[in-house]
Design an enzyme around this catalytic site. Sequence first.
Site, short mmCIF file in Angstrom:
data_model
loop_
_atom_site.label_atom_id
_atom_site.label_comp_id
_atom_site.label_asym_id
_atom_site.label_seq_id
_atom_site.Cartn_x
_atom_site.Cartn_y
_atom_site.Cartn_z
N ASP A 180 0.88 -1.16 0.00
CA ASP A 180 0.00 0.00 0.00
C ASP A 180 0.92 1.22 0.00
OD1 ASP A 180 -2.23 1.65 0.23
OD2 ASP A 180 -2.21 1.55 2.42
N ASP A 189 -0.16 4.90 1.25
CA ASP A 189 -0.40 5.80 2.37
C ASP A 189 -0.18 5.11 3.71
OD1 ASP A 189 -1.26 8.15 0.87
OD2 ASP A 189 -2.98 6.92 0.30
#
Length: 560
Positions: A52, A54
């Site tokens: 991922d 963020d």
Amino acid sequence: MTTSWSDRLQNAADVPANMDKHALKKYRREAYHRVFVNRSLAMEKIKCFGFDMDYTLAVYKSPEYESLGFELTVERLVSIGYPQELLSFAYDSTFPTRGLVFDTLYGNLLKVDAYGNLLVCAHGFNFIRGPETREQYPNKFIQRDDTERFYILNTLFNLPETYLLACLVDFFTNCPRYTSCDTGFKDGDLFMSYRSMFQDVRDAVDWVHYKGSLKEKTVENLEKYVVKDGKLPLLLSRMKEVGKVFLATNSDYKYTDKIMTYLFDFPHGPKPGSSHRPWQSYFDLILVDARKPLFFGEGTVLRQVDTKTGKLKIGTYTGPLQHGIVYSGGSSDTICDLLGAKGKDILYIGDHIFGDILKSKKRQGWRTFLVIPELAQELHVWTDKSSLFEELQSLDIFLAELYKHLDSSSNERPDISSIQRRIKKVTHDMDMCYGMMGSLFRSGSRQTLFASQVMRYADLYAASFINLLYYPFSYLFRAAHVLMPHESTVEHTHVDINEMESPLATRNRTSVDFKDTDYKRHQLTRSISEIKPPNLFPLAPQEITHCHDEDDDEEEEEEE
């Protein structure tokens, strides 16, 4: 001549003779470099590393980033009619923690355990307990599956929202212009429920993230809001040498490109002296607009991104994986197809316990690595405040001493009130070391809902995935034994089961003389019939039959 470990382990009895007692102590890396293990995982079996962006690749600085989100959300609420006084509030990082539950009926922030038992209850800035708590929660318990009423604030993006909810409830409860009610507040003939207030906050947060200026202000001052780690290019380049690496983020391409360009903006490449490389070169597959957790189910249409304009090209992408192409949408099945990998080949690394970890684990069987930035602070308290933990252990010893010579025939009632008060005081001091809401993982001796989710869904977890840099890619992450109370509190000393009073104590489950038993059975049955069942009894296994969580694949071993 030195003896190898493999030679020593041929005979376990020889190991102590070949080693001094200090060498028998298990080697552990520095606490802040550690990766912690819930389920064993053999790194050499991982063929793909997924990320991922963020709060995983891009870690946002705290409290600067939360303060920005808080301010923008307050401004949005004021713009739709909320009181101007709210602009006076500033984000306080000592109050919120992740994993709290907001009760949309009574407006309370709750910290609960895995079963819904209340650990902490706060109405605005007021912490309530005892009779006051029981008025609203008679059994000090909530039904967590009542998702219409209870909302779990599980993500790092929820931290500003968590504190804002406390600010709003406290303001409307105590401001003399408003009349406080059990389920909301009144302004003259107007009634606002906590449920409506909560929905306004949720809508404002979504607006700030998707339509507001949060991303714009972030990229305007990346140094202020985003952590930049020089070890990132090195780790990803090493991962790419042993497997495939992909990025799956919910962010759009323009924002992703600016963040990732900053993260890899070094004058050199993976190592000092090597040439600089664009961030895209560190990934085999880049996928934006993933829309997790939908991504781990049916997903969305897979499209191609025009990296010059950031816009999507028309039509569904149906071709093979191409390096240099950025994709939008798709699903976890798409990733498996494009990379030629199946579930357990993939280690997915993310910070969102629901959107990243739970769904990838339950729907795809991917191996999971949860990034918990707060773990650095948790470890600091655990080590720096060890005196508090030691005092609690001492108080337990004192308590046991008072009851040492007493049994059910005793009428004596030791006065334990002073010890109980001290236990409560030390436990409170320990909780406050983490912040007003206490530890992310526990309240006193009781684990939180968040802790139970980490243990259930994350195979590995750490403060940062960068900690993988300190382990070889052949490493076996082996889970520690999870001890039950009868194991963790009982010494390994010999107990003669024949002296125990339990009727099952003398039941021998370790060995049976099957030959003798077979002979007796034969004597009893031969006069009745010469026909016998194929197997009269089970044979004790001579090979390993139990799954010991060593990340073993028996079929693969046999093939080898």
